[in-house]
Design an enzyme around this catalytic site. Structure first.
Site, PDB file in Angstrom:
ATOM      1  CB  SER A 207      -0.964  -0.043   1.195  1.00 34.46           C
ATOM      2  OG  SER A 207      -2.026   0.856   1.029  1.00 34.46           O
ATOM      3  CG  ASP A 340      -6.644  -2.720  -3.561  1.00 30.23           C
ATOM      4  OD1 ASP A 340      -7.316  -1.972  -2.829  1.00 30.23           O
ATOM      5  OD2 ASP A 340      -5.472  -3.050  -3.309  1.00 30.23           O
ATOM      6  CG  HIS A 369      -6.003  -2.288   0.388  1.00 29.33           C
ATOM      7  ND1 HIS A 369      -5.251  -1.811  -0.663  1.00 29.33           N
ATOM      8  CD2 HIS A 369      -5.416  -1.795   1.506  1.00 29.33           C
ATOM      9  CE1 HIS A 369      -4.278  -1.044  -0.211  1.00 29.33           C
ATOM     10  NE2 HIS A 369      -4.339  -1.024   1.117  1.00 29.33           N
TER      11      HIS A 369
END
Length: 438
Positions: A207, A340, A369
């Site tokens: 991320s 995602d 995610h």
């Protein structure tokens, strides 16, 4: 970005207008947990990248990257898989040795390595993998702990880079952020290189950690001592990802992550308040940060001020790692999930990745995610990416020893020879402790 503390989702449903009911999503996650033994879907990743000798060798040595995997049918939804992983993924409860590292500007980061008994300790020259968690993530998160264990099982020493204020890393001044988006990364890499001078260096990020790592690789180009890297669920285009946060159910993720930022910030609010009141100090909007309901509001009050950007939009545009892909000069494996909800598929710089022969993109049809619940350990075990990443770095280690690719590894060692003063000025170890991850 981590998604812990999602329990308040149902309570927040009435306060946040979303397209999908929170209670319904929570119920779906619970139903998926009860239906794990039911039918599973077979899914297959897709791969994009130039047909270089390195990429071809990696794909032949890493069957996980292209092989089908199985996922409980109830989890084949980005929202459900994201929430399910945050709630139900088991933790290996890693015990860490922590090193608090002092940065030149007075800030601190915490580097965690697995505390192992003598019989399990890795050789001094074992490869080292620097791990960069998400926005408020750290060593205690399930996806990070699993990655540490998988790395060790592959003969690789993992070092978790906990950013300032995360995972109880001490904050002693209002230097909540470094001078630039990647400055701490640059100092940490040099520090780890200095500590393990005979080891191959790898890096992997999730991320926002993946975004920072990719930005660093683009800035350093051939100068980096890192030999190969993996970026997972990278938001890439921060303006686009920010806009995505404001749509439908995604507002819940935005609210939850802002809440996590606030829980860290509140412990140090007085430092920022004092800095803003000091003549010549940074003009933090400390009180607005306390009230921030979104990541954007927090970044506008604190983050972009710390980095010196004139606006939050300028900060997002200038800090997007999609801009860095053309400048990456080491092998970079990019793993993204097509569903995602936080790092949307639309933000992936497909053309730039295809044009850079050192990049290889693996796109999974599901994963959410930080989810990827189709791993060999089952839906509540390690993420699917763990086996893929361990396999990738094992292959990279093998390839870098071969004549065809050894030249690049030798060049990296030549830039940072043994005995060279790799430690940046002002970087020093403030203290060392041992702690058990929850």
């Amino acid at each position: 970005m981590r998604l812990q503390a999602l329990a308040p989702l149902a309570a927040a449903a009435s306060a946040v207008p979303v397209g999908v009911g929170v209670a319904a999503a929570a119920a779906a996650a619970a139903a998926a947990a009860a239906a794990l033994a039911l039918r599973k879907k077979e899914l297959r990743p897709t791969v994009q990248g130039e047909s270089t000798s390195w990429n071809s060798a990696i794909l032949s040595l890493c069957p996980t990257l292209t092989a089908p995997y199985r996922l409980a049918a109830g989890l084949s939804n980005g929202h459900v898989e994201t929430i399910f992983a945050a709630w139900f993924r088991k933790k290996p409860h890693v015990r860490y040795d922590r090193e608090v590292v002092h940065m030149p500007d007075g800030g601190c980061v915490a580097l965690d390595t697995e505390d192992l008994p003598q019989a399990k300790q890795l050789p001094e020259d074992a490869p080292v993998l620097i791990l960069l968690p998400g926005l408020t993530g750290g060593s205690e998160d399930s996806y990070v702990q699993h990655a540490v264990v998988h790395a060790r099982e592959a003969g690789i020493r993992a070092v978790v880079f906990n950013s300032r204020g995360t995972s109880e890393s001490p904050v002693q001044t209002a230097q909540f952020y470094s001078a630039s988006f990647t400055e701490d990364m640059r100092n940490v890499v040099a520090h780890v290189r200095n500590r393990y001078p005979r080891s191959l260096l790898f890096a992997a990020g999730w991320s926002l950690g993946a975004n920072i790592m990719t930005r660093y690789l683009g800035e350093e180009k051939e100068r980096t001592p890192i030999s190969a890297a993996v970026a997972m669920c990278n938001p890439f285009n921060l303006p686009l990802s920010d806009a995505n946060f404001h749509r439908g159910f995604n507002k819940i993720y935005d609210w939850n992550l802002a809440r996590s930022l606030n829980s860290i910030y509140k412990q140090h609010h007085h430092m920022f308040e004092k800095e803003a009141a000091t003549p010549g100090g940074r003009p933090y909007r400390a009180d607005l940060a306390l009230k921030a309901k979104t990541i954007r509001e927090f970044d506008d009050a604190i983050t972009r001020v710390a980095f010196g950007w004139p606006s939050v939009d300028a900060y997002y545009a200038g800090s997007s790692s999609s801009l860095s892909i053309p400048d990456v000069r080491i092998p970079l494996l990019i793993i993204q999930a097509a569903d995602d909800p936080i790092a949307p598929k639309e933000a992936i710089p497909f053309e730039a990745i295809q044009a850079n022969p050192r990049c290889l993109l693996v796109l999974t049809p599901t994963g959410g995610h930080l989810g990827w619940c189709g791993g060999p350990g089952g839906t509540t075990g390690a993420p699917w990416t763990d086996a893929a990443v361990a396999e990738y770095f094992t292959a990279a280690r093998q390839l870098l020893a071969q004549p065809e690719f050894a030249e690049a590894a030798a060049a990296a060692r030549a830039r940072h020879p043994l005995g060279a003063p790799a430690e940046p000025v002002g970087v020093w170890t403030q203290g060392e402790t041992t702690h058990q991850a929850p």
